[in-house]
Design a protein around this motif. Structure first.
Motif, PDB file in Angstrom:
ATOM      1  N   MET A   1      64.657  28.287  38.991  1.00 17.88           N
ATOM      2  CA  MET A   1      65.243  28.566  40.307  1.00 17.88           C
ATOM      3  C   MET A   1      66.697  28.102  40.361  1.00 17.88           C
ATOM      4  O   MET A   1      67.578  28.851  40.790  1.00 17.88           O
ATOM      5  N   ARG A   2      66.928  26.873  39.940  1.00 22.35           N
ATOM      6  CA  ARG A   2      68.281  26.309  40.005  1.00 22.35           C
ATOM      7  C   ARG A   2      69.232  27.046  39.063  1.00 22.35           C
ATOM      8  O   ARG A   2      70.390  27.276  39.393  1.00 22.35           O
ATOM      9  N   GLU A   3      68.740  27.453  37.898  1.00 21.13           N
ATOM     10  CA  GLU A   3      69.575  28.127  36.910  1.00 21.13           C
ATOM     11  C   GLU A   3      69.981  29.527  37.353  1.00 21.13           C
ATOM     12  O   GLU A   3      71.092  29.976  37.092  1.00 21.13           O
ATOM     13  N   HIS A   4      69.089  30.226  38.038  1.00 23.37           N
ATOM     14  CA  HIS A   4      69.314  31.638  38.346  1.00 23.37           C
ATOM     15  C   HIS A   4      69.761  31.914  39.784  1.00 23.37           C
ATOM     16  O   HIS A   4      70.024  33.067  40.127  1.00 23.37           O
ATOM     17  N   ALA A   5      69.878  30.887  40.608  1.00 29.22           N
ATOM     18  CA  ALA A   5      70.230  31.104  42.017  1.00 29.22           C
ATOM     19  C   ALA A   5      71.720  31.343  42.222  1.00 29.22           C
ATOM     20  O   ALA A   5      72.128  31.839  43.268  1.00 29.22           O
ATOM     21  N   GLY A   6      72.527  31.009  41.238  1.00 31.98           N
ATOM     22  CA  GLY A   6      73.966  31.167  41.401  1.00 31.98           C
ATOM     23  C   GLY A   6      74.558  30.002  42.179  1.00 31.98           C
ATOM     24  O   GLY A   6      73.905  28.990  42.402  1.00 31.98           O
ATOM     25  N   LEU A   7      75.806  30.190  42.594  1.00 36.09           N
ATOM     26  CA  LEU A   7      76.500  29.125  43.319  1.00 36.09           C
ATOM     27  C   LEU A   7      76.454  29.391  44.813  1.00 36.09           C
ATOM     28  O   LEU A   7      76.522  30.556  45.223  1.00 36.09           O
ATOM     29  N   PRO A   8      76.340  28.403  45.620  1.00 40.49           N
ATOM     30  CA  PRO A   8      76.176  27.004  45.270  1.00 40.49           C
ATOM     31  C   PRO A   8      74.774  26.747  44.724  1.00 40.49           C
ATOM     32  O   PRO A   8      73.799  27.373  45.158  1.00 40.49           O
ATOM     33  N   THR A   9      74.692  25.833  43.779  1.00 40.12           N
ATOM     34  CA  THR A   9      73.406  25.482  43.188  1.00 40.12           C
ATOM     35  C   THR A   9      72.506  24.894  44.268  1.00 40.12           C
ATOM     36  O   THR A   9      72.926  23.998  45.002  1.00 40.12           O
ATOM     37  N   PRO A  10      71.275  25.418  44.383  1.00 38.07           N
ATOM     38  CA  PRO A  10      70.374  24.898  45.414  1.00 38.07           C
ATOM     39  C   PRO A  10      69.979  23.454  45.111  1.00 38.07           C
ATOM     40  O   PRO A  10      69.902  23.047  43.951  1.00 38.07           O
ATOM     41  N   SER A  11      69.707  22.712  46.167  1.00 38.33           N
ATOM     42  CA  SER A  11      69.270  21.329  45.996  1.00 38.33           C
ATOM     43  C   SER A  11      67.843  21.308  45.461  1.00 38.33           C
ATOM     44  O   SER A  11      67.094  22.288  45.570  1.00 38.33           O
ATOM     45  N   LEU A  12      67.474  20.188  44.904  1.00 36.98           N
ATOM     46  CA  LEU A  12      66.106  20.013  44.433  1.00 36.98           C
ATOM     47  C   LEU A  12      65.130  20.165  45.593  1.00 36.98           C
ATOM     48  O   LEU A  12      64.061  20.763  45.443  1.00 36.98           O
ATOM     49  N   HIS A  13      65.521  19.658  46.761  1.00 38.18           N
ATOM     50  CA  HIS A  13      64.667  19.770  47.949  1.00 38.18           C
ATOM     51  C   HIS A  13      64.400  21.240  48.304  1.00 38.18           C
ATOM     52  O   HIS A  13      63.257  21.618  48.597  1.00 38.18           O
ATOM     53  N   GLU A  14      65.437  22.067  48.271  1.00 34.07           N
ATOM     54  CA  GLU A  14      65.266  23.501  48.551  1.00 34.07           C
ATOM     55  C   GLU A  14      64.307  24.140  47.555  1.00 34.07           C
ATOM     56  O   GLU A  14      63.462  24.961  47.927  1.00 34.07           O
ATOM     57  N   CYS A  15      64.446  23.769  46.298  1.00 38.31           N
ATOM     58  CA  CYS A  15      63.600  24.340  45.252  1.00 38.31           C
ATOM     59  C   CYS A  15      62.144  23.896  45.404  1.00 38.31           C
ATOM     60  O   CYS A  15      61.227  24.694  45.233  1.00 38.31           O
ATOM     61  N   VAL A  16      61.941  22.635  45.752  1.00 38.47           N
ATOM     62  CA  VAL A  16      60.570  22.141  45.952  1.00 38.47           C
ATOM     63  C   VAL A  16      59.940  22.837  47.155  1.00 38.47           C
ATOM     64  O   VAL A  16      58.756  23.209  47.113  1.00 38.47           O
ATOM     65  N   ASP A  17      60.702  23.042  48.221  1.00 36.68           N
ATOM     66  CA  ASP A  17      60.179  23.774  49.385  1.00 36.68           C
ATOM     67  C   ASP A  17      59.744  25.182  48.983  1.00 36.68           C
ATOM     68  O   ASP A  17      58.661  25.644  49.376  1.00 36.68           O
ATOM     69  N   LEU A  18      60.573  25.861  48.192  1.00 33.00           N
ATOM     70  CA  LEU A  18      60.227  27.206  47.729  1.00 33.00           C
ATOM     71  C   LEU A  18      59.007  27.162  46.813  1.00 33.00           C
ATOM     72  O   LEU A  18      58.120  28.008  46.919  1.00 33.00           O
ATOM     73  N   LEU A  19      58.946  26.188  45.945  1.00 31.91           N
ATOM     74  CA  LEU A  19      57.797  26.028  45.059  1.00 31.91           C
ATOM     75  C   LEU A  19      56.506  25.896  45.879  1.00 31.91           C
ATOM     76  O   LEU A  19      55.507  26.557  45.586  1.00 31.91           O
ATOM     77  N   ASP A  20      56.535  25.082  46.919  1.00 32.77           N
ATOM     78  CA  ASP A  20      55.367  24.918  47.793  1.00 32.77           C
ATOM     79  C   ASP A  20      54.990  26.236  48.465  1.00 32.77           C
ATOM     80  O   ASP A  20      53.802  26.586  48.557  1.00 32.77           O
ATOM     81  N   GLN A  21      55.992  26.976  48.923  1.00 33.16           N
ATOM     82  CA  GLN A  21      55.722  28.263  49.568  1.00 33.16           C
ATOM     83  C   GLN A  21      55.100  29.256  48.584  1.00 33.16           C
ATOM     84  O   GLN A  21      54.147  29.963  48.926  1.00 33.16           O
ATOM     85  N   ARG A  22      55.649  29.314  47.375  1.00 35.68           N
ATOM     86  CA  ARG A  22      55.105  30.252  46.386  1.00 35.68           C
ATOM     87  C   ARG A  22      53.688  29.863  45.992  1.00 35.68           C
ATOM     88  O   ARG A  22      52.827  30.718  45.823  1.00 35.68           O
TER      89      ARG A  22
END
Length: 65
Positions: free
Chosen positions: A33-54
């Motif tokens: 997620m962080r590698e492919h989201a582009g700039l600005p790089t998403p925070s770890l918190h944003e990625c964990v929230d998305l992980l929970d949703q998925r």
């Protein structure tokens, strides 16, 4: 599913993230997620929230129309 980070990722990355989440490879999914989201790089918190949703979406399975 509405999520700004998910919307920034390509369809190919959606499939990759979902496959990783389904396989229990959560740390790898976060890195993708962080590698492919582009700039600005998403925070770890944003990625964990998305992980929970998925995880929730995938656990529910396909919905009937």
């Amino acid at each position: 599913m509405e999520n700004a980070l998910w919307d920034r990722l390509s369809v190919e990355v959606h499939a990759l993230v979902d496959g990783l989440v389904s396989a229990g490879r959560n740390v790898h999914a976060l890195a993708v997620m962080r590698e492919h989201a582009g700039l600005p790089t998403p925070s770890l918190h944003e990625c964990v929230d998305l992980l929970d949703q998925r995880f929730t979406v995938l656990r529910q399975g396909p919905t009937s129309s």
